[in-house]
Motif scaffolding. Structure first.
Motif, mmCIF file in Angstrom:
data_model
loop_
_atom_site.group_PDB
_atom_site.id
_atom_site.type_symbol
_atom_site.label_atom_id
_atom_site.label_comp_id
_atom_site.label_asym_id
_atom_site.label_seq_id
_atom_site.Cartn_x
_atom_site.Cartn_y
_atom_site.Cartn_z
ATOM 1 N N MET A 35 -1.971 8.693 9.267
ATOM 2 C CA MET A 35 -0.852 9.564 10.087
ATOM 3 C C MET A 35 0.118 8.762 10.457
ATOM 4 S SD MET A 35 -3.548 11.780 12.277
ATOM 5 C CE MET A 35 -2.261 12.823 12.839
ATOM 6 N N LYS A 36 1.583 9.259 10.683
ATOM 7 C CA LYS A 36 2.469 8.496 11.223
ATOM 8 C C LYS A 36 2.736 9.190 12.798
ATOM 9 C CE LYS A 36 5.491 10.318 7.794
ATOM 10 N NZ LYS A 36 6.308 10.010 6.583
ATOM 11 N N THR A 37 3.371 8.307 13.797
ATOM 12 C CA THR A 37 3.886 8.668 14.823
ATOM 13 C C THR A 37 5.258 8.166 15.065
ATOM 14 O OG1 THR A 37 1.853 8.802 15.860
ATOM 15 C CG2 THR A 37 3.552 8.811 17.406
ATOM 16 N N SER A 80 5.379 19.959 9.282
ATOM 17 C CA SER A 80 5.023 20.469 10.728
ATOM 18 C C SER A 80 5.220 18.964 11.765
ATOM 19 C CB SER A 80 3.618 20.921 10.646
ATOM 20 O OG SER A 80 3.169 21.393 11.782
ATOM 21 N N THR A 81 5.694 19.205 12.926
ATOM 22 C CA THR A 81 5.821 18.161 13.807
ATOM 23 C C THR A 81 5.452 18.640 15.142
ATOM 24 O OG1 THR A 81 7.911 17.463 12.507
ATOM 25 C CG2 THR A 81 7.638 16.644 14.882
ATOM 26 N N THR A 82 4.643 17.813 15.698
ATOM 27 C CA THR A 82 4.116 18.011 17.405
ATOM 28 C C THR A 82 4.971 17.293 18.010
ATOM 29 O OG1 THR A 82 2.069 18.227 16.244
ATOM 30 C CG2 THR A 82 2.106 18.111 18.593
ATOM 31 N N LEU A 83 5.416 17.887 19.118
ATOM 32 C CA LEU A 83 6.326 17.140 20.037
ATOM 33 C C LEU A 83 5.801 17.147 21.354
ATOM 34 C CD1 LEU A 83 9.264 19.692 19.461
ATOM 35 C CD2 LEU A 83 9.084 17.407 18.423
ATOM 36 N N LYS A 84 5.954 15.936 22.033
ATOM 37 C CA LYS A 84 5.413 15.821 23.313
ATOM 38 C C LYS A 84 6.475 15.000 24.145
ATOM 39 C CE LYS A 84 1.288 14.659 26.065
ATOM 40 N NZ LYS A 84 0.028 14.292 26.262
ATOM 41 N N ALA A 85 6.699 15.490 25.550
ATOM 42 C CA ALA A 85 7.579 14.900 26.523
ATOM 43 C C ALA A 85 6.841 13.985 27.248
ATOM 44 C CB ALA A 85 8.406 16.043 27.392
ATOM 45 N N LYS A 86 7.311 12.720 27.214
ATOM 46 C CA LYS A 86 6.640 11.608 28.082
ATOM 47 C C LYS A 86 7.422 11.095 28.964
ATOM 48 C CE LYS A 86 3.160 10.464 24.585
ATOM 49 N NZ LYS A 86 2.431 9.573 23.885
ATOM 50 N N SER A 107 15.124 3.957 7.471
ATOM 51 C CA SER A 107 14.666 2.333 7.688
ATOM 52 C C SER A 107 13.340 2.183 7.002
ATOM 53 C CB SER A 107 14.578 2.293 9.282
ATOM 54 O OG SER A 107 13.651 3.058 9.826
ATOM 55 N N GLY A 108 12.492 2.968 6.922
ATOM 56 C CA GLY A 108 11.051 2.901 6.336
ATOM 57 C C GLY A 108 10.206 2.031 7.221
ATOM 58 N N VAL A 109 9.091 1.789 6.603
ATOM 59 C CA VAL A 109 7.950 1.067 7.134
ATOM 60 C C VAL A 109 7.138 0.611 5.714
ATOM 61 C CG1 VAL A 109 5.624 1.243 8.203
ATOM 62 C CG2 VAL A 109 7.603 2.234 9.324
ATOM 63 N N LEU A 110 6.839 -0.651 5.592
ATOM 64 C CA LEU A 110 6.192 -1.188 4.431
ATOM 65 C C LEU A 110 4.622 -1.333 4.972
ATOM 66 C CD1 LEU A 110 6.628 -2.061 1.525
ATOM 67 C CD2 LEU A 110 7.059 -4.408 2.520
ATOM 68 N N VAL A 111 3.727 -0.943 4.355
ATOM 69 C CA VAL A 111 2.216 -1.092 4.616
ATOM 70 C C VAL A 111 1.880 -1.967 3.698
ATOM 71 C CG1 VAL A 111 0.268 0.062 5.278
ATOM 72 C CG2 VAL A 111 2.012 1.299 5.903
ATOM 73 N N MET A 112 1.328 -3.134 4.182
ATOM 74 C CA MET A 112 0.652 -3.889 3.170
ATOM 75 C C MET A 112 -0.786 -4.101 3.618
ATOM 76 S SD MET A 112 3.627 -6.744 2.593
ATOM 77 C CE MET A 112 4.458 -6.706 4.069
ATOM 78 N N VAL A 114 0.832 -1.384 -0.115
ATOM 79 C CA VAL A 114 -0.052 -0.108 -0.177
ATOM 80 C C VAL A 114 0.779 1.241 0.109
ATOM 81 C CG1 VAL A 114 -1.695 1.311 1.225
ATOM 82 C CG2 VAL A 114 -1.774 -1.262 1.152
ATOM 83 N N SER A 115 1.882 1.143 0.513
ATOM 84 C CA SER A 115 2.720 2.300 0.887
ATOM 85 C C SER A 115 4.114 2.163 1.462
ATOM 86 C CB SER A 115 2.297 3.563 1.820
ATOM 87 O OG SER A 115 2.942 4.555 2.002
ATOM 88 N N ARG A 116 5.076 2.696 0.941
ATOM 89 C CA ARG A 116 6.432 2.671 1.395
ATOM 90 C C ARG A 116 6.795 3.966 2.177
ATOM 91 N NH1 ARG A 116 9.389 -1.985 -1.003
ATOM 92 N NH2 ARG A 116 8.003 -2.690 -2.744
ATOM 93 N N LEU A 117 6.521 3.930 3.373
ATOM 94 C CA LEU A 117 6.629 5.128 4.216
ATOM 95 C C LEU A 117 8.213 5.273 4.436
ATOM 96 C CD1 LEU A 117 3.705 4.930 6.672
ATOM 97 C CD2 LEU A 117 3.869 6.491 4.765
#
Length: 116
Positions: free
Chosen positions: A59-61, A110-116, A31-36, A23-26
């Motif tokens: 969306m990706k996190t 645009s990147t949203t950041l949150k300290a956890k 290193s990437g992510v392969l969505v199938m 479906v996508s090669r993010l």
């Protein structure tokens, strides 16, 4: 293609449907992510996921492990808007990096950041 073949072999070994659709090669340059989707092109799962990406609804996190002093208390949030450019002069050709000031062809990011 190797990863897709491995998934097909795994599904066959489990007596599951072995037809999968990429479906996508993010983030392929990194290193990437392969969505199938399980099912061939035109199957309901493939069509659903392809529509999500076509409509820019996916969306990706990213999770980052950091060391050093914290940037703020737990829960501190922020937003950074830094243009990105493609690396074209070294070992990481194709990888994205924060653009130098006023680089022609840089992409908005645009990147949203949150300290956890």
């Amino acid at each position: 293609e190797f990863a897709i073949k491995q998934v097909r072999l795994h599904l066959e070994a489990q007596d599951l449907a072995s037809d999968v659709t990429c479906v996508s090669r993010l983030d392929a340059p990194t290193s990437g992510v392969l969505v199938m989707a399980i099912g061939g092109l035109g199957s309901a799962p493939a069509n659903f996921l392809l529509a999500q990406f076509a409509g820019r609804l996916a969306m990706k996190t990213y999770h980052c492990l950091c060391s050093g002093p914290p940037l703020g208390a737990l829960g501190t949030a922020g937003l950074t808007n830094a243009p990105m450019e493609e690396e074209m002069d070294g070992e990481l050709d194709g990888a994205m990096r924060v653009a130098r000031s006023s680089v022609e062809g840089a992409r908005e990011a645009s990147t949203t950041l949150k300290a956890k």
